[in-house]
Write a protein that holds these residues in place. Sequence first.
Motif, PDB file in Angstrom:
ATOM      1  N   MET A 269      49.679 -10.425  17.831  1.00 47.04           N
ATOM      2  CA  MET A 269      50.472 -11.160  16.841  1.00 47.04           C
ATOM      3  C   MET A 269      51.714 -10.354  16.458  1.00 47.04           C
ATOM      4  O   MET A 269      51.668  -9.125  16.399  1.00 47.04           O
TER       5      MET A 269
ATOM      6  N   GLU B  49      53.393 -12.783  11.587  1.00 49.56           N
ATOM      7  CA  GLU B  49      52.122 -13.504  11.756  1.00 49.56           C
ATOM      8  C   GLU B  49      50.951 -12.647  11.283  1.00 49.56           C
ATOM      9  O   GLU B  49      50.013 -13.133  10.649  1.00 49.56           O
TER      10      GLU B  49
ATOM     11  N   LYS C 138      45.474 -16.077   7.401  1.00 43.92           N
ATOM     12  CA  LYS C 138      45.126 -17.132   8.373  1.00 43.92           C
ATOM     13  C   LYS C 138      44.108 -18.098   7.749  1.00 43.92           C
ATOM     14  O   LYS C 138      43.266 -17.680   6.957  1.00 43.92           O
TER      15      LYS C 138
ATOM     16  N   TYR D  54      45.292 -18.789  17.302  1.00 46.90           N
ATOM     17  CA  TYR D  54      46.460 -19.207  18.079  1.00 46.90           C
ATOM     18  C   TYR D  54      46.302 -20.665  18.527  1.00 46.90           C
ATOM     19  O   TYR D  54      47.211 -21.485  18.341  1.00 46.90           O
TER      20      TYR D  54
ATOM     21  N   SER E 237      46.656 -23.103  15.754  1.00 50.22           N
ATOM     22  CA  SER E 237      48.068 -23.279  15.368  1.00 50.22           C
ATOM     23  C   SER E 237      48.815 -24.184  16.357  1.00 50.22           C
ATOM     24  O   SER E 237      49.848 -24.765  16.031  1.00 50.22           O
TER      25      SER E 237
END
Length: 579
Positions: free
Chosen positions: A223, A227, A232, A433, A436
């Motif tokens: 990341m 990020e 998260k 990931y 997202s």
Amino acid sequence: MAKNWEQTFEKWLAFENLDSNLQAELKDLKNDPKETEDAFYQELTFGTGGIRGVLGPGTNRMNIYTVRKAVNGLANYLLEHVVNAKQRGVAIAYDSRYMSQEFAVEAAKVLGAYGIRASVFTSIRPTPVLSYAVRYLNAAAGIMITASHNPPQYNGLKVYNEQGGQILLEEAEQITAAIQATGDELQVPVRDKKELEDELLLYWLGEEVDRSYLENLIGMTKMGQEELEREKDLKIIYTPLHGTGTDLVARGFKQLNFPNVTIVEEQAVADPEFSTVESPNPEEHQAFKLAIQYGEKENADVLLATDPDADRLGAAVKNKAGEYVVLTGNQLGSLLLDYILSHSNLNVYRNARMIKTVVTTELGRAIADSYGVETIETLTGFKYIAEKIAGFDSTGETFMFGYEESYGYLASGFTRDKDAVQAAMLTAEMAHYWKSQGKSVLEALHSLYEKHGYYLEGLNSLTLEGKEGSEQIAKIMEEIRHRPMEEVAGIRVEKVENYVTSERTDTATGTTETINLPQENMMKFILEEDGWVCFRPSGTEPKLKYYYGVRDKSEEASTKKLEMIQIALDEILAEIIKK
């Protein structure tokens, strides 16, 4: 004339200073001749990296005397073969099993008798942390007291070399010779624990190694800084399965800013009985039973489970119906490999390499090929992957990822053994990931299948315990080696790989080529249409394992082919056993 094992049993019975607990168990054994023979008919074999066995009295059991004998052999080996072994010392860690801490201290007492310093952790630690500690401390060797995911009645002792990897064949042979030269296991010299502490020959390790390990762990992330610093929304359920992973996995997630982590409370207790699971093995779906209950309650995205010594990781993710599906080691490894390679600037890496074992999915090779990364294949066992990584220092090759089907992964060479703490962080990152990107982990996996083909694998094992069992496994392997197998489930055998003779034979032409890997009691048959089957005895359990893999254009076709091969292999083995 008494049999040898009976003489050894009598010797133990007559030994005045025998540990009192073992003495009581020994008297009980007298009433069970078969069990007594099994406990004394041989010495615990110093196999893949060390010794492992059932706890109890006897030369074929894990107890303070068999541990002392193994460590005595190691001490003599180190003094002869490793530079400055006394000063550099040995790092020692242990897991949550019965007698683990006691065995760690016994190991230190033997090393101390030779003036070799032992650095022992104050409390339980994951195996990968021991691997890291060897490198961090520049130790001459490492000892890990663990039986990994074996049943509660087992314990073991694994030896690590100065690179932090499990010892290799030549090292194991030399240590074995030194163990055999030791003589009577009841007479191994030991020193007093307090004296060793006073002389700093027994040094207790605290947080220092953990902190350094965690610094390396965060350095692995793919990341970007922005990020990384963002919280998260991925919901994670984590279970350490009563083992060593709790603390470092939780701290690792905190570093990466994953706040929505729920630990399975009942399994966060370091319990040597592993009381909430049939087996503390993340390869087995029953180990996820409680984690799935937690997941359903929390609507979690991913469930993660580490085995008791936290070197293997299992993961479960949701399917379209909202049910949790446990990924195989091959599937998770392939997903992690793709995530790493797709988030790496491969122009920066010189001679990027992925490493897998001969029984690991061929999907990994296909993924690596698609990124222009070369695949290196090794024998089964992470020590061989560690050996390759160590060799990269001199060849200029770059290690990207290594994995094996049995839930072992390594993404960064700061440790030199499979590392479930590393793998847990990467799995969370990878799942975050794809979330997202509006994709589930299973959808990402199916994208890989659509691109490269539906690679599916199976693994079965035949458990044959005791003296008779190991003899039977040897006979079965002998039969397979000399059996001219021309097809499996109607699929033609193209090549036969005999790892005892290191020869690969083309069945059509009869031509042979050399397999450039160490010799091992293993047979692999390469089939048409990207299929394969492989037979090998386990190095750690009384099992004959048989692996198989297929590839086809659709999931249905691959599943059908896999089932046909499994049935055929079961029939082949049943026929051999009947003989």
